[in-house]
Design an enzyme around this catalytic site. Structure first.
Site, short mmCIF file in Angstrom:
data_model
loop_
_atom_site.label_atom_id
_atom_site.label_comp_id
_atom_site.label_asym_id
_atom_site.label_seq_id
_atom_site.Cartn_x
_atom_site.Cartn_y
_atom_site.Cartn_z
N HIS A 133 67.41 24.70 19.44
CA HIS A 133 67.19 23.75 18.34
C HIS A 133 68.51 23.09 17.94
O HIS A 133 69.50 23.76 17.79
CB HIS A 133 66.61 24.46 17.11
CG HIS A 133 66.46 23.55 15.93
ND1 HIS A 133 65.42 22.65 15.83
CD2 HIS A 133 67.23 23.38 14.83
CE1 HIS A 133 65.54 21.97 14.70
NE2 HIS A 133 66.64 22.40 14.07
N GLU A 138 43.09 -4.14 35.93
CA GLU A 138 42.74 -2.83 36.46
C GLU A 138 41.26 -2.78 36.81
O GLU A 138 40.40 -3.14 35.99
CB GLU A 138 43.07 -1.74 35.43
CG GLU A 138 42.52 -0.37 35.72
CD GLU A 138 42.90 0.18 37.09
OE1 GLU A 138 42.03 0.77 37.76
OE2 GLU A 138 44.07 0.02 37.50
N VAL A 168 50.33 4.25 38.65
CA VAL A 168 51.72 4.62 38.36
C VAL A 168 52.67 3.44 38.58
O VAL A 168 53.47 3.09 37.69
CB VAL A 168 52.16 5.82 39.22
CG1 VAL A 168 53.64 6.11 39.02
CG2 VAL A 168 51.33 7.05 38.87
N THR A 186 61.85 4.71 51.98
CA THR A 186 61.30 3.96 50.85
C THR A 186 61.86 4.45 49.53
O THR A 186 62.25 3.66 48.67
CB THR A 186 59.76 4.08 50.84
OG1 THR A 186 59.24 3.42 51.99
CG2 THR A 186 59.17 3.45 49.59
N CYS A 187 61.92 5.77 49.33
CA CYS A 187 62.36 6.31 48.04
C CYS A 187 63.73 5.79 47.66
O CYS A 187 63.95 5.33 46.55
CB CYS A 187 62.36 7.84 48.10
SG CYS A 187 62.91 8.58 46.54
N LEU A 211 68.58 5.43 56.56
CA LEU A 211 68.31 6.77 56.07
C LEU A 211 68.02 6.72 54.57
O LEU A 211 68.67 5.98 53.83
CB LEU A 211 69.49 7.69 56.34
CG LEU A 211 69.76 8.07 57.79
CD1 LEU A 211 71.10 8.78 57.91
CD2 LEU A 211 68.65 8.95 58.34
N GLY A 212 67.09 7.52 54.13
CA GLY A 212 66.69 7.51 52.73
C GLY A 212 65.32 6.91 52.53
O GLY A 212 64.63 7.21 51.56
#
Length: 469
Positions: A448, A211, A191, A41-42, A38-39
């Site tokens: 700020h 690239e 990415v 590739t991420c 569960l979960g």
């Protein structure tokens, strides 16, 4: 004995398990079929482990600069085995959290490989799921009223080049290496390639990016691509653009040798970062009327396939291929199944990020896209070097760029490169979601000192009213 469900989800990644949770919340009897953990590739081979490694690389790089902050540290080194141990601990903690959520939602989880069956004794329509169980026990038969395909994607390979996990890697294999190479060539400057290049150069690896196009991060605004190139090359990364590559000509011995048109590049290892491929094979699509386009499942605006009771979400349908996108697609699909009203997904409003150093984040259109869409474009750029907290952090490089329409004065794109860009982008995404004008963002009083002040300043800058630059 076959088991009946309202919803069966093939794939327990970020899209699948979030869809299951929402289905449970809506009172639907729900099951997930997951062949690994569960979960997806991420959690196990993407977002989380890479960010854990990036954080270790960031700490190491910052520690080497400790004297800039008045802190004396001698003999700074890193232990990559402990870096990997920390990554594993982070993943394991989150994995246990997902397992807890399944129990909390009373969601049945089948550990095995699921396939869609055609019309059979179980159902007159395609959609019965046969599960080949991991433990070798007898196949389970699940009879759902609805199916959600959330089978994700895998790294793309290059024909003629074998990924051996020793000299030639995709991100999957590279995440588990025990020792870093001294030098690495990355094919692909998108990415994933940029994140790995940033991380590994911080870990003192000599990195070269090859690239095929004419810039890094080709889906980002040109100004962002140019700044990323400037920052990476400043840190020692070598980049070759517009390469002509013959994968079959790459020689893999003790070194990896890559002949290019005008030169030859050598390194100890090669990392492929050339995109991802939807996982549609061997899941029974041929038993249905489901259509594919360029290898991805075709769906309508409600994520229904041509079989209206079979939905598909996440990487398997192509699109943005981002974890947070898959999660929301899963929620939308489930709400459609349950007859709930939901706000349609507007992909132009979804933020995206690159977790390199410096970070990149963006939402909406690039300047070129805005012009191609017919907007009368006006832009403004504001640098981090004019923000007090960026100076305090010692990270004054980078900027934020806003793109607005001259006629409506709506913000149509925001692009950041610099410290904590992936956190700052949410304000911009909310502004676009709410149709905010630059004037409205500029009128909001920002804390700020904070990095978020840059959002107010750039909003003022688009009308020539910036205060600090």
């Amino acid at each position: 004995m076959a088991k009946e469900y309202d919803v069966v989800i093939l794939g327990g990644g970020t899209g699948g398990y979030v869809a299951a949770i929402r289905a449970s919340q809506l009172g639907l009897k729900t099951a997930i079929v997951e062949k690994n953990k569960l979960g997806g590739t991420c959690l196990h081979a993407g977002c989380i482990p890479t960010k854990a490694l990036l954080r270790s690389a960031e700490v190491y790089a910052q520690t080497k600069k400790a004297l800039d902050f008045g802190i004396e540290v001698e003999g700074v080194t890193f232990d990559f085995s402990r870096v990997q141990e920390r990554k594993a601990l982070v993943v394991d903690q989150l994995y246990k959290g997902v397992q807890h959520l399944m129990k909390k939602g009373k969601i049945d989880v089948y550990e095995g490989f699921g396939r869609i069956l055609g019309p059979s004794i179980f159902s007159p329509m395609p959609g019965t799921i046969s599960v080949e169980m991991q433990d070798g026990s007898e196949n389970e038969m699940l009879i759902p009223k609805n199916v959600i395909l959330a089978t994700g994607s895998r790294p793309r390979h290059l024909p003629g080049l074998k990924v051996d996990g020793e000299k030639v890697f995709t991100s999957d294999e590279f995440l588990t290496i025990e020792e870093l190479p001294k030098s690495l060539v990355i094919i692909g400057g998108g990415v994933i390639g940029v994140e790995w290049a940033s991380m590994l150069t911080d870990f003192d690896v000599e990195v070269t990016i090859l690239e095929l196009g004419d810039r890094l991060l080709p889906t980002e605004d040109v100004a962002i691509s140019e700044e990323m190139y400037k920052q990476l090359t400043k840190r020692g990364v070598k980049v070759h653009f517009n390469i002509e590559l013959d994968p079959a000509a790459i020689e893999v011995t003790e070194q990896v040798t890559i002949p290019l048109k005008d030169t030859t590049v050598e390194a100890q290892a090669l990392l492929l970062s050339v995109g991802r491929v939807a996982n549609t094979e061997n899941i029974g699509i041929e038993n249905t009327e489901i259509e594919l386009e360029k290898g991805a499942v075709l769906v309508n605006e409600c994520y229904q396939t041509k079989e209206s009771h079979i939905y598909a979400i996440g990487d398997v349908i192509g699109g943005m291929q981002l974890a947070h996108v898959a999660s929301h697609e899963g929620i939308q699909a489930v709400e459609h199944i349950a007859g709930e009203l939901s706000i349609p997904m507007h992909y132009a409003n979804i933020a995206r990020g690159v977790y390199s150093h410096p970070e990149v984040a963006s939402v909406g259109l690039t300047e070129a896209e805005a012009r191609s869409h017919g907007y009368q474009v006006k832009t403004a750029t504001f640098p981090f070097k004019a923000i007090g907290k960026a100076i305090v952090y010692g990270e004054p490089e980078g900027f934020v760029k806003v793109i607005a329409d001259e006629l409506s004065n709506d913000v149509v794109g925001v692009h950041l490169i610099g410290p904590h860009a992936t956190d700052l982008i949410s304000e911009a995404a909310l502004g676009i979601f709410l149709n905010a004008s630059p004037w409205e963002v500029g009128q909001m009083v920002h804390l700020h000192p904070s990095l978020s002040e840059i959002m107010g300043e750039v909003a003022l800058a688009i009308d020539g009213k910036a205060i600090h630059f």
